[in-house]
Design a protein around this motif. Structure first.
Motif, PDB file in Angstrom:
ATOM      1  N   ALA A   1       4.412  -6.767 -10.059  1.00  0.00           N
ATOM      2  CA  ALA A   1       3.968  -5.817  -7.973  1.00  0.00           C
ATOM      3  C   ALA A   1       3.045  -4.835  -8.109  1.00  0.00           C
ATOM      4  CB  ALA A   1       5.523  -4.658  -8.017  1.00  0.00           C
ATOM      5  N   PHE A   2       2.850  -3.478  -8.989  1.00  0.00           N
ATOM      6  CA  PHE A   2       2.343  -2.937  -8.011  1.00  0.00           C
ATOM      7  C   PHE A   2       0.685  -4.063  -8.373  1.00  0.00           C
ATOM      8  CE2 PHE A   2      -1.154   0.656  -9.338  1.00  0.00           C
ATOM      9  CZ  PHE A   2      -0.388   1.359  -9.226  1.00  0.00           C
ATOM     10  N   ALA A   3       0.241  -4.771  -8.629  1.00  0.00           N
ATOM     11  CA  ALA A   3      -0.893  -5.644  -8.239  1.00  0.00           C
ATOM     12  C   ALA A   3      -1.045  -6.175  -7.019  1.00  0.00           C
ATOM     13  CB  ALA A   3      -1.689  -6.333  -9.643  1.00  0.00           C
ATOM     14  N   THR A   4       0.300  -6.053  -6.239  1.00  0.00           N
ATOM     15  CA  THR A   4       0.199  -7.107  -5.231  1.00  0.00           C
ATOM     16  C   THR A   4       0.502  -5.681  -4.710  1.00  0.00           C
ATOM     17  OG1 THR A   4       1.286  -8.889  -6.264  1.00  0.00           O
ATOM     18  CG2 THR A   4       1.741  -8.571  -3.647  1.00  0.00           C
ATOM     19  N   ASN A   5       1.242  -4.807  -4.716  1.00  0.00           N
ATOM     20  CA  ASN A   5       1.220  -3.517  -3.532  1.00  0.00           C
ATOM     21  C   ASN A   5       0.076  -3.124  -3.624  1.00  0.00           C
ATOM     22  OD1 ASN A   5       3.470  -2.835  -1.813  1.00  0.00           O
ATOM     23  ND2 ASN A   5       2.483  -0.342  -3.198  1.00  0.00           N
ATOM     24  N   PHE A   6      -0.938  -2.596  -4.797  1.00  0.00           N
ATOM     25  CA  PHE A   6      -2.095  -1.903  -4.136  1.00  0.00           C
ATOM     26  C   PHE A   6      -2.942  -2.536  -4.814  1.00  0.00           C
ATOM     27  CE2 PHE A   6       1.591   1.174  -5.698  1.00  0.00           C
ATOM     28  CZ  PHE A   6       0.819   1.464  -3.980  1.00  0.00           C
ATOM     29  N   PRO A   7      -4.075  -3.698  -3.518  1.00  0.00           N
ATOM     30  CA  PRO A   7      -4.541  -4.232  -3.793  1.00  0.00           C
ATOM     31  C   PRO A   7      -6.283  -3.159  -3.003  1.00  0.00           C
ATOM     32  CG  PRO A   7      -3.824  -4.721  -1.946  1.00  0.00           C
ATOM     33  CD  PRO A   7      -2.582  -3.623  -2.524  1.00  0.00           C
ATOM     34  N   PRO A   8      -7.053  -3.726  -3.834  1.00  0.00           N
ATOM     35  CA  PRO A   8      -8.293  -3.118  -3.184  1.00  0.00           C
ATOM     36  C   PRO A   8      -8.259  -1.995  -1.902  1.00  0.00           C
ATOM     37  CG  PRO A   8      -8.968  -5.086  -4.491  1.00  0.00           C
ATOM     38  CD  PRO A   8      -7.675  -4.704  -4.296  1.00  0.00           C
ATOM     39  N   ALA A   9      -7.982  -2.814  -0.508  1.00  0.00           N
ATOM     40  CA  ALA A   9      -7.711  -2.067   0.999  1.00  0.00           C
ATOM     41  C   ALA A   9      -6.957  -1.602   0.532  1.00  0.00           C
ATOM     42  CB  ALA A   9      -8.295  -3.493   1.745  1.00  0.00           C
TER      43      ALA A   9
ATOM     44  N   ALA B   1       9.874  -3.450  -2.316  1.00  0.00           N
ATOM     45  CA  ALA B   1       9.810  -5.401  -2.375  1.00  0.00           C
ATOM     46  C   ALA B   1       9.331  -5.902  -2.678  1.00  0.00           C
ATOM     47  CB  ALA B   1      10.110  -5.083  -0.720  1.00  0.00           C
ATOM     48  N   HIS B   2       8.329  -5.666  -3.607  1.00  0.00           N
ATOM     49  CA  HIS B   2       7.587  -6.779  -4.093  1.00  0.00           C
ATOM     50  C   HIS B   2       8.284  -6.741  -5.631  1.00  0.00           C
ATOM     51  CE1 HIS B   2       4.234  -7.263  -1.831  1.00  0.00           C
ATOM     52  NE2 HIS B   2       3.960  -5.799  -1.335  1.00  0.00           N
ATOM     53  N   TRP B   3       9.027  -5.161  -5.787  1.00  0.00           N
ATOM     54  CA  TRP B   3       9.091  -5.198  -7.595  1.00  0.00           C
ATOM     55  C   TRP B   3      10.775  -5.652  -7.530  1.00  0.00           C
ATOM     56  CZ3 TRP B   3       9.766   0.588  -9.454  1.00  0.00           C
ATOM     57  CH2 TRP B   3       9.994   0.585 -11.173  1.00  0.00           C
ATOM     58  N   ALA B   4      11.173  -5.051  -6.439  1.00  0.00           N
ATOM     59  CA  ALA B   4      12.624  -6.184  -6.812  1.00  0.00           C
ATOM     60  C   ALA B   4      12.996  -7.566  -6.839  1.00  0.00           C
ATOM     61  CB  ALA B   4      13.686  -5.792  -5.714  1.00  0.00           C
ATOM     62  N   LEU B   5      11.451  -8.360  -6.140  1.00  0.00           N
ATOM     63  CA  LEU B   5      11.562  -9.719  -6.370  1.00  0.00           C
ATOM     64  C   LEU B   5      10.899 -10.067  -7.314  1.00  0.00           C
ATOM     65  CD1 LEU B   5      10.219 -10.090  -2.075  1.00  0.00           C
ATOM     66  CD2 LEU B   5      12.036 -11.355  -3.453  1.00  0.00           C
TER      67      LEU B   5
ATOM     68  N   GLY C   1       0.386  -1.136  -0.340  1.00  0.00           N
ATOM     69  CA  GLY C   1      -0.413  -0.056  -0.332  1.00  0.00           C
ATOM     70  C   GLY C   1       0.704   1.397  -0.044  1.00  0.00           C
ATOM     71  N   THR C   2       2.691   1.575   0.239  1.00  0.00           N
ATOM     72  CA  THR C   2       2.973   2.627   0.285  1.00  0.00           C
ATOM     73  C   THR C   2       4.247   2.324  -1.676  1.00  0.00           C
ATOM     74  OG1 THR C   2       4.831   1.682   1.725  1.00  0.00           O
ATOM     75  CG2 THR C   2       2.219   2.389   2.763  1.00  0.00           C
ATOM     76  N   ALA C   3       4.612   3.894  -1.699  1.00  0.00           N
ATOM     77  CA  ALA C   3       5.669   3.541  -2.590  1.00  0.00           C
ATOM     78  C   ALA C   3       6.925   2.858  -1.890  1.00  0.00           C
ATOM     79  CB  ALA C   3       6.262   5.472  -2.827  1.00  0.00           C
ATOM     80  N   ARG C   4       6.712   2.477  -0.832  1.00  0.00           N
ATOM     81  CA  ARG C   4       8.211   2.082   0.108  1.00  0.00           C
ATOM     82  C   ARG C   4       7.940   0.307   0.063  1.00  0.00           C
ATOM     83  NH1 ARG C   4       8.639   6.445   5.405  1.00  0.00           N
ATOM     84  NH2 ARG C   4      10.491   7.999   4.310  1.00  0.00           N
TER      85      ARG C   4
END
Length: 223
Positions: A205-213, A20-24, A13-16
């Motif tokens: 990564a974006f899809a994982t990091n920014f779920p609907p909630a 981690a998600h993007w790197a993985l 949910g954040t730019a920080r």
């Protein structure tokens, strides 16, 4: 700890957290995610609090290692899975020195003012509203972004030249954050963001990091 241990990322949910998600995703490493969203009841998850006494995200768990701070997490992953893809230049090289300069500059001079804006605009009910602080931070961000734009124009198309690196993750995450809150990016950074946003790893990564909630919480903070 073995290389076969599945990494776990606590936080979305954040730019920080997206770093981690993007790197993985860039490294092609399978991992697990716990959707811990800042300033929501998910932060009270007892298992999360065991791993983050500070109550901060992201947290990377990899075997016996529990690591906070997005920069440290990205550097660790780049080293640990270097045989997948090189997200950092070779240690002790001139290129690595320039890479480190870009990354640390970004985390201080771009991420820093963006968080000032976050505190005194999006989270004003916690930290207090301050138009003076927000406006100064916006102006400061643009000035420092122009420095990075200069590095891009010299290296291009990525910050380290022809190859994508973790430096592009740090700068891209800040550019995305800035654009989201209405800061007009310098042309070079806008082009860089458009380019890296088309990468499959970023989209995953974006899809994982920014779920609907998480998106709902961001929208609430922007009101």
């Amino acid at each position: 700890m073995t290389r076969e241990t599945t990494p776990v990322v606590w936080g979305v949910g954040t730019a920080r957290t997206i770093r981690a998600h993007w790197a993985l995703c860039e490294l092609g490493v399978d991992y697990k995610t716990h959707e811990i969203i800042p300033r929501t009841e998910t932060m009270n998850d007892p298992e999360f609090l065991k791993r983050s006494e500070r109550g901060k995200v992201p947290i990377l768990e990899h075997g016996d290692l529990v690591l906070g701070e997005s920069g440290a997490i990205v550097f660790y992953l780049a080293d640990q899975f270097r045989d997948h893809i090189a997200l950092t230049p070779e240690p002790r090289s001139i290129e690595r020195s320039h890479f480190d300069e870009i990354c640390f500059f970004t985390m201080m001079e771009l991420d820093g003012p963006l968080y000032i804006i976050r505190r005194h605009q999006g989270l004003a009910e916690i930290y207090g509203a301050s138009d003076t602080a927000v406006n100064a931070a916006r102006e400061y961000y643009v000035r420092q972004a122009q420095v990075v734009e200069g590095w891009l124009s010299e290296a291009g198309p990525f910050l380290m030249g022809e190859a994508f690196s973790a430096a592009d993750i740090f700068v891209g995450s800040c550019s995305s954050w800035a654009q989201f809150i209405g800061i007009e990016l310098p042309e070079g950074l806008a082009q860089h963001l458009a380019m890296v946003s088309e990468r499959n790893a970023f989209k995953q990564a974006f899809a994982t990091n920014f779920p609907p909630a998480a998106m709902a919480e961001l929208a609430r903070n922007l009101k």
